[in-house]
Design a protein around this motif. Sequence first.
Motif, PDB file in Angstrom:
ATOM      1  N   TYR A  81       0.832  -1.204   0.000  1.00 15.69           N
ATOM      2  CA  TYR A  81       0.000   0.000   0.000  1.00 15.69           C
ATOM      3  C   TYR A  81       0.871   1.261   0.000  1.00 15.69           C
ATOM      4  CZ  TYR A  81      -4.543  -2.282   0.750  1.00 15.69           C
ATOM      5  OH  TYR A  81      -5.698  -3.005   0.607  1.00 15.69           O
ATOM      6  N   CYS A  82       1.958   1.238   0.766  1.00 13.47           N
ATOM      7  CA  CYS A  82       2.877   2.384   0.770  1.00 13.47           C
ATOM      8  C   CYS A  82       3.382   2.658  -0.641  1.00 13.47           C
ATOM      9  CB  CYS A  82       4.103   2.092   1.657  1.00 13.47           C
ATOM     10  SG  CYS A  82       3.824   2.320   3.410  1.00 13.47           S
ATOM     11  N   ASP A  83       3.780   1.608  -1.344  1.00  9.80           N
ATOM     12  CA  ASP A  83       4.315   1.776  -2.685  1.00  9.80           C
ATOM     13  C   ASP A  83       3.238   2.301  -3.627  1.00  9.80           C
ATOM     14  OD1 ASP A  83       5.013  -0.162  -5.505  1.00  9.80           O
ATOM     15  OD2 ASP A  83       6.364   1.398  -4.773  1.00  9.80           O
ATOM     16  N   ARG A  84       2.042   1.742  -3.537  1.00 10.20           N
ATOM     17  CA  ARG A  84       0.960   2.191  -4.425  1.00 10.20           C
ATOM     18  C   ARG A  84       0.574   3.642  -4.150  1.00 10.20           C
ATOM     19  NH1 ARG A  84      -3.731  -2.334  -5.040  1.00 10.20           N
ATOM     20  NH2 ARG A  84      -2.466  -4.123  -5.650  1.00 10.20           N
ATOM     21  N   LEU A  85       0.534   3.993  -2.881  1.00 12.20           N
ATOM     22  CA  LEU A  85       0.162   5.363  -2.534  1.00 12.20           C
ATOM     23  C   LEU A  85       1.252   6.348  -2.930  1.00 12.20           C
ATOM     24  CD1 LEU A  85      -1.536   4.837   0.913  1.00 12.20           C
ATOM     25  CD2 LEU A  85      -2.590   5.922  -1.083  1.00 12.20           C
ATOM     26  N   ARG A  86       2.497   5.968  -2.742  1.00 14.29           N
ATOM     27  CA  ARG A  86       3.603   6.861  -3.085  1.00 14.29           C
ATOM     28  C   ARG A  86       3.531   7.213  -4.550  1.00 14.29           C
ATOM     29  NH1 ARG A  86       7.755   6.617  -6.137  1.00 14.29           N
ATOM     30  NH2 ARG A  86       7.422   4.424  -6.510  1.00 14.29           N
ATOM     31  N   ARG A  87       3.173   6.237  -5.332  1.00 12.97           N
ATOM     32  CA  ARG A  87       3.141   6.508  -6.762  1.00 12.97           C
ATOM     33  C   ARG A  87       1.905   7.321  -7.103  1.00 12.97           C
ATOM     34  NH1 ARG A  87       3.863   1.340  -9.775  1.00 12.97           N
ATOM     35  NH2 ARG A  87       3.213   0.197  -7.930  1.00 12.97           N
ATOM     36  N   GLY A 106      11.998   5.485  -2.822  1.00  9.98           N
ATOM     37  CA  GLY A 106      11.084   5.881  -1.758  1.00  9.98           C
ATOM     38  C   GLY A 106      10.591   7.291  -1.958  1.00  9.98           C
ATOM     39  N   ALA A 107      10.058   7.869  -0.887  1.00  9.87           N
ATOM     40  CA  ALA A 107       9.520   9.231  -0.980  1.00  9.87           C
ATOM     41  C   ALA A 107       9.844  10.026   0.268  1.00  9.87           C
ATOM     42  CB  ALA A 107       8.007   9.165  -1.184  1.00  9.87           C
ATOM     43  N   ALA A 108      10.855   9.591   1.017  1.00  7.19           N
ATOM     44  CA  ALA A 108      11.180  10.292   2.252  1.00  7.19           C
ATOM     45  C   ALA A 108      11.905  11.596   1.938  1.00  7.19           C
ATOM     46  CB  ALA A 108      12.067   9.419   3.133  1.00  7.19           C
ATOM     47  N   LYS A 109      11.547  12.640   2.679  1.00  7.01           N
ATOM     48  CA  LYS A 109      12.166  13.949   2.430  1.00  7.01           C
ATOM     49  C   LYS A 109      13.668  13.883   2.681  1.00  7.01           C
ATOM     50  CE  LYS A 109       8.073  16.432   4.146  1.00  7.01           C
ATOM     51  NZ  LYS A 109       7.722  15.575   5.323  1.00  7.01           N
ATOM     52  N   ASP A 110      14.101  13.057   3.641  1.00  3.04           N
ATOM     53  CA  ASP A 110      15.523  12.976   3.944  1.00  3.04           C
ATOM     54  C   ASP A 110      16.199  11.851   3.160  1.00  3.04           C
ATOM     55  OD1 ASP A 110      14.569  10.721   5.180  1.00  3.04           O
ATOM     56  OD2 ASP A 110      15.294  11.218   7.179  1.00  3.04           O
ATOM     57  N   GLY A 111      15.473  11.255   2.225  1.00  3.69           N
ATOM     58  CA  GLY A 111      16.075  10.230   1.376  1.00  3.69           C
ATOM     59  C   GLY A 111      16.181   8.859   2.027  1.00  3.69           C
ATOM     60  N   TYR A 112      15.644   8.718   3.216  1.00  4.68           N
ATOM     61  CA  TYR A 112      15.686   7.409   3.909  1.00  4.68           C
ATOM     62  C   TYR A 112      15.096   6.344   2.983  1.00  4.68           C
ATOM     63  CZ  TYR A 112      14.874   3.899   7.544  1.00  4.68           C
ATOM     64  OH  TYR A 112      14.866   2.741   8.282  1.00  4.68           O
ATOM     65  N   ASN A 113      15.818   5.256   2.805  1.00  7.18           N
ATOM     66  CA  ASN A 113      15.365   4.234   1.861  1.00  7.18           C
ATOM     67  C   ASN A 113      15.893   2.871   2.303  1.00  7.18           C
ATOM     68  OD1 ASN A 113      14.597   2.704  -0.317  1.00  7.18           O
ATOM     69  ND2 ASN A 113      15.458   4.045  -1.866  1.00  7.18           N
ATOM     70  N   HIS A 114      15.275   2.307   3.331  1.00  9.04           N
ATOM     71  CA  HIS A 114      15.774   1.062   3.913  1.00  9.04           C
ATOM     72  C   HIS A 114      14.659   0.067   4.157  1.00  9.04           C
ATOM     73  CE1 HIS A 114      19.770   2.638   4.480  1.00  9.04           C
ATOM     74  NE2 HIS A 114      19.259   3.739   4.968  1.00  9.04           N
ATOM     75  N   LEU A 115      14.077  -0.389   3.077  1.00 10.02           N
ATOM     76  CA  LEU A 115      13.033  -1.405   3.216  1.00 10.02           C
ATOM     77  C   LEU A 115      13.637  -2.731   3.634  1.00 10.02           C
ATOM     78  CD1 LEU A 115      11.077  -0.680  -0.062  1.00 10.02           C
ATOM     79  CD2 LEU A 115      10.324  -0.151   2.265  1.00 10.02           C
ATOM     80  N   SER A 116      12.892  -3.490   4.424  1.00 10.23           N
ATOM     81  CA  SER A 116      13.328  -4.848   4.726  1.00 10.23           C
ATOM     82  C   SER A 116      13.153  -5.686   3.453  1.00 10.23           C
ATOM     83  CB  SER A 116      12.476  -5.447   5.848  1.00 10.23           C
ATOM     84  OG  SER A 116      11.172  -5.704   5.371  1.00 10.23           O
TER      85      SER A 116
END
Lengths: 187, 187
Positions: A179-185, B161-171
């Motif tokens: 859902y996060c991925d779908r919403l982000r897009r 991702g879409a984090a303002k600080d660029g955080y991008n650490h999905l499991s």
Amino acid sequence: MNHYIGLVHHPIVDKRGTTVTTSVTNLDIHDIARSARTFGFEGYFIITPVVKQHELVQTILDHWNTDHGNQYNPDRKDALSFIRLADSIEIAKEKIKEKEGLEPIVVVTGANSQEFNGTTQELRNKLQVDKRPMLLLFGTGWGLHASVTNSADFKLEPLFGAAKDGYNHLSVRSAVAIYCDRLRRSL
Amino acid sequence: MNHYIGLVHHPIVDKRGTTVTTSVTNLDIHDIARSARTFGFEGYFIITPVVKQHELVQTILDHWNTDHGNQYNPDRKDALSFIRLADSIEIAKEKIKEKEGLEPIVVVTGANSQEFNGTTQELRNKLQVDKRPMLLLFGTGWGLHASVTNSADFKLEPLFGAAKDGYNHLSVRSAVAIYCDRLRRSL
């Protein structure tokens, strides 16, 4: 506009439809916080009325913040402020209203819902029109109690799988990520 | 056409770039099997050369199949045949070739890749043209070793991702779910 995710441990139903309270798990804290942060959410509420569970979560967060053995730990950065505890959905809503100055739109998900209000694209449109923060709720166990889904502002489409035998049992961690991925897009 | 997911525990790199072997975790077996099954994959390979890890996985699968306390357990249905063990990526490829009669297309994912061959939509087009089974590989730890990514047939776009600080650490569990969903909507 800031949006929030909430992982609900009560009121939840079990497979017989009985109202239960589920337990918080380490990996739900970890995986969902990472997904929420990666996709730009402002915060992640772990919603449970059980005091001992609040203490458990706090212990885990404290550990992340003092984990000297792991110099770079993606969980540490601002974990304490990003992950929030709330006794109930109502309290999570109040905390959002305090922070944002606006009542949140409560959005629910769930493979069990026979009827839903719209797709992620339609939700995005609604958020842009309403200009309010979203509290996107996920259930644990066998899903959110009807009292939660019935009073929600928006029921999001369920995730449809593609298994030939209709198997459709994603873990909540996986559902949140999708859902996060779908919403982000869309957002 | 049947497609497969592979979770790689060797060769993996750690944060210094050293080649390591990571451990199989219960929730990786569980969550990823559920995602793979929900999205119509034919099988899920747990790839590790460590014999004791094979035994661990087997113990977990046996437990699912004899879990009398839990009359309905979404993990039980055909878990044994759906989840397969392999010592290496090469062996996983051989097993696919035995079953399907065709050499699989090896597809890799990874947030670390500076260059990639295409999006999930482009991968779908390729699969339809090539008419071969896919082995979609995910790394654990800090990612797949370069020897794996360099020899792959297709490097899939990373998840942005879409984090303002660029955080991008999905499991890895979350990443698998997202790619499954994106591909399903293409496949």
